[in-house]
Design a protein around this motif. Structure first.
Motif, short mmCIF file in Angstrom:
data_model
loop_
_atom_site.label_atom_id
_atom_site.label_comp_id
_atom_site.label_asym_id
_atom_site.label_seq_id
_atom_site.Cartn_x
_atom_site.Cartn_y
_atom_site.Cartn_z
N ALA A 1 57.59 30.84 35.84
CA ALA A 1 57.26 30.72 34.54
C ALA A 1 55.87 29.76 34.53
CB ALA A 1 58.10 29.98 33.55
N GLN A 2 55.06 30.30 33.27
CA GLN A 2 53.71 29.54 33.20
C GLN A 2 53.63 28.99 32.05
OE1 GLN A 2 50.26 31.53 35.57
NE2 GLN A 2 50.84 33.04 33.84
N THR A 3 53.43 27.46 31.79
CA THR A 3 53.31 27.14 30.69
C THR A 3 51.99 27.31 29.81
OG1 THR A 3 52.79 24.96 31.79
CG2 THR A 3 55.10 25.16 31.34
N GLN A 4 50.99 27.58 30.76
CA GLN A 4 49.70 27.70 30.32
C GLN A 4 48.90 28.85 30.69
OE1 GLN A 4 47.50 23.76 29.72
NE2 GLN A 4 49.33 23.01 30.02
N GLY A 5 49.82 29.97 30.73
CA GLY A 5 49.26 31.09 31.54
C GLY A 5 47.77 31.68 30.53
N LYS A 6 46.96 31.84 31.57
CA LYS A 6 45.60 31.97 30.80
C LYS A 6 45.15 33.64 30.88
CE LYS A 6 43.42 29.63 34.29
NZ LYS A 6 42.39 28.74 34.85
N GLY A 7 44.62 34.04 29.55
CA GLY A 7 44.02 35.34 29.78
C GLY A 7 42.42 35.21 29.87
N ARG B 1 41.98 32.81 26.36
CA ARG B 1 43.19 33.27 25.64
C ARG B 1 44.51 33.22 26.34
NH1 ARG B 1 39.87 38.47 23.68
NH2 ARG B 1 39.89 39.01 25.89
N LYS B 2 45.52 33.08 25.71
CA LYS B 2 46.77 32.84 26.36
C LYS B 2 47.50 34.02 27.03
CE LYS B 2 48.19 28.55 24.25
NZ LYS B 2 46.96 28.30 23.22
N VAL C 1 50.76 46.47 30.03
CA VAL C 1 51.79 46.05 30.60
C VAL C 1 51.37 45.19 31.81
CG1 VAL C 1 51.72 47.89 32.52
CG2 VAL C 1 53.65 46.91 32.19
N CYS C 2 50.05 45.02 32.08
CA CYS C 2 49.64 44.10 32.96
C CYS C 2 48.23 43.58 32.66
CB CYS C 2 49.67 44.79 34.47
SG CYS C 2 48.75 44.00 35.60
N GLY C 3 47.85 42.24 32.90
CA GLY C 3 46.40 41.82 32.60
C GLY C 3 46.16 41.29 33.92
N ILE C 4 44.85 41.23 34.12
CA ILE C 4 44.17 40.74 35.45
C ILE C 4 43.09 39.84 35.12
CG2 ILE C 4 42.78 41.18 37.60
CD1 ILE C 4 44.46 43.83 37.19
N LEU C 5 42.97 38.50 35.75
CA LEU C 5 42.16 37.43 35.34
C LEU C 5 41.45 36.96 36.69
CD1 LEU C 5 40.59 35.53 33.54
CD2 LEU C 5 42.52 33.91 33.97
N SER C 6 40.16 37.46 36.89
CA SER C 6 39.84 36.92 38.11
C SER C 6 38.52 35.63 38.04
CB SER C 6 38.72 37.69 38.95
OG SER C 6 37.91 38.38 38.03
N GLU C 7 38.82 34.41 38.57
CA GLU C 7 37.74 33.40 38.29
C GLU C 7 37.11 33.12 39.74
OE1 GLU C 7 39.48 30.40 35.59
OE2 GLU C 7 41.43 31.13 36.66
N ALA C 8 35.85 33.21 39.89
CA ALA C 8 34.90 33.19 40.89
C ALA C 8 34.38 31.57 41.06
CB ALA C 8 34.04 34.29 40.90
#
Ligand code: BT5
Length: 329
Positions: free
Chosen positions: A118-124, A128-129, A190-197
């Motif tokens: 589980a994530q309490t602060q899942g990031k978009g 965004r959340k 159905v799926c989201g992707i977040l890349s942080e560089a």
């Protein structure tokens, strides 16, 4: 001497391979431990949710993986060279991306994977959340250290969504990709992707690639505001899926695309485009407060979206695309 973890992993591989009852004596012989030792390891696997049948005189029979995420279940038979060589799992975390970034700054290596139930602060993106209920879905972040200029990092996003499309296709589904980071089924996300560089002007230090895949979430479990735009594998197929198996598939497909990106980025882009239904459509793109309207022409070699507007071709590096008639937009 082998650690307990290694022995459990080996025991699991043995049991799974046999597909019939194996006696404690035989397992003990192969593992080099006593029958009582085997029984202890079996007890531990059962406590982790593995379904293993024990019968006097016959021994042990592997039935199924646990419903919960389990590192042995993911590692068993994982065919990757780099991704997932080290796996980490927490029951709950603020965000697997934030966790992976912290670990990367402390020196974690390329291919290390961070998972949570589980994530309490899942990031978009853009603050965004990401809706991240417990025990249902996949929240996975991994560390990459690609030898590429920072402006090419968006290709990793596209590559990851392509890998997800491959995974879903293997399940008999028909995924669509939407620039820059959405994987859709029947127009729903159905799926989201977040890349942080973390990069310098000309060098990428590391990228954390975060993947959120809705697996066993029921329609009524989504918050009201997401019910029309989001979906899950359960909603699409009526079936529950083993998340351990899916994580394995994701890592394998992702590694294939990642290696291909190094050798032949053009091929990844053209494969990505074959799943994207945006080309030739009228789109509205919101990018850094600006609204760009026009026809989506394609993706350039750095992963930017090209939009043909009244004033010529506009190159969009980040933003949200709305395609007329798409529920997921
Ligand atoms: C994304 O952002 O799609 C990136 C999501 C990445 C999530 C993963 S989970 C593992 C890792 N750890 C993190 O903290 N994050 C990553 P964006 O394109 O900005 O989409 C966000 C929008 O999607 C929200 O504003 C909602 O409208 C919608 N949304 C939120 N949760 C969703 C869900 N579970 N399924 C479908 N849509 C959702």
């Amino acid at each position: 001497m082998q650690s307990k973890d290694d022995r459990i992993e080996e025991l699991l591989i043995l049991l799974k391979k046999e597909k019939k009852y194996v006696s404690g004596a035989r397992l003990g012989e192969i593992l080099g431990i006593s029958r009582a030792g085997v029984w202890k390891l079996i007890k531990e696997l059962k406590a982790r949710g593995y379904r293993i049948e024990s019968k006097p005189k016959k021994g042990y029979l592997f039935l199924d993986f646990p419903e919960n995420l389990d590192l042995y279940g993911i590692k068993e038979g994982l065919k990757t060279k780099v991704l997932g060589k080290r796996l980490h799992l927490l029951q709950e975390v603020d965000s697997t991306n934030t966790w992976a970034i912290k670990e990367a700054l402390k020196g974690a290596e390329e291919g290390e994977v961070f998972l949570a139930e589980a994530q309490t602060q899942g990031k978009g993106r853009m603050g965004r959340k990401w809706f991240s209920p417990k025990g249902k879905n996949i929240y996975l972040s991994l560390i990459l250290k690609p030898q590429m200029p920072p402006q090419r990092v968006p290709l990793l996003n596209l590559g990851a969504s392509l890998a997800l499309a491959y995974v879903l296709e293997k399940l008999g589904l028909e995924p669509e990709l939407k620039w820059p980071n959405d994987v859709l089924l029947r127009g729903k996300k159905v799926c989201g992707i977040l890349s942080e560089a973390y990069a310098e002007a000309d060098k990428v230090n590391f990228v954390v690639l975060g993947i959120g895949l809705n697996v066993n979430t029921k329609k009524e479990d989504f918050p009201e505001e997401l019910r029309d735009s989001a979906t899950s594998l359960l909603i699409e197929t009526g079936k529950e899926f083993s998340r351990n198996h899916l994580v394995k598939e994701i890592l394998q497909e992702l590694e294939g695309v990642y290696f291909l990106l190094k050798e032949n980025p053009g091929e990844v882009l053209s494969k990505w485009c074959s799943y994207a239904k945006v080309e030739g459509k009228m789109v509205e793109v919101e990018s850094f407060g600006e609204l760009i309207e026009g026809v989506a022409e394609g993706i350039d070699e750095e992963g930017a979206l090209l939009v043909k507007t009244e004033r010529g071709i506009k190159r969009v590096v980040a933003g949200d695309v709305k395609v007329k008639g798409w529920k997921g937009s």
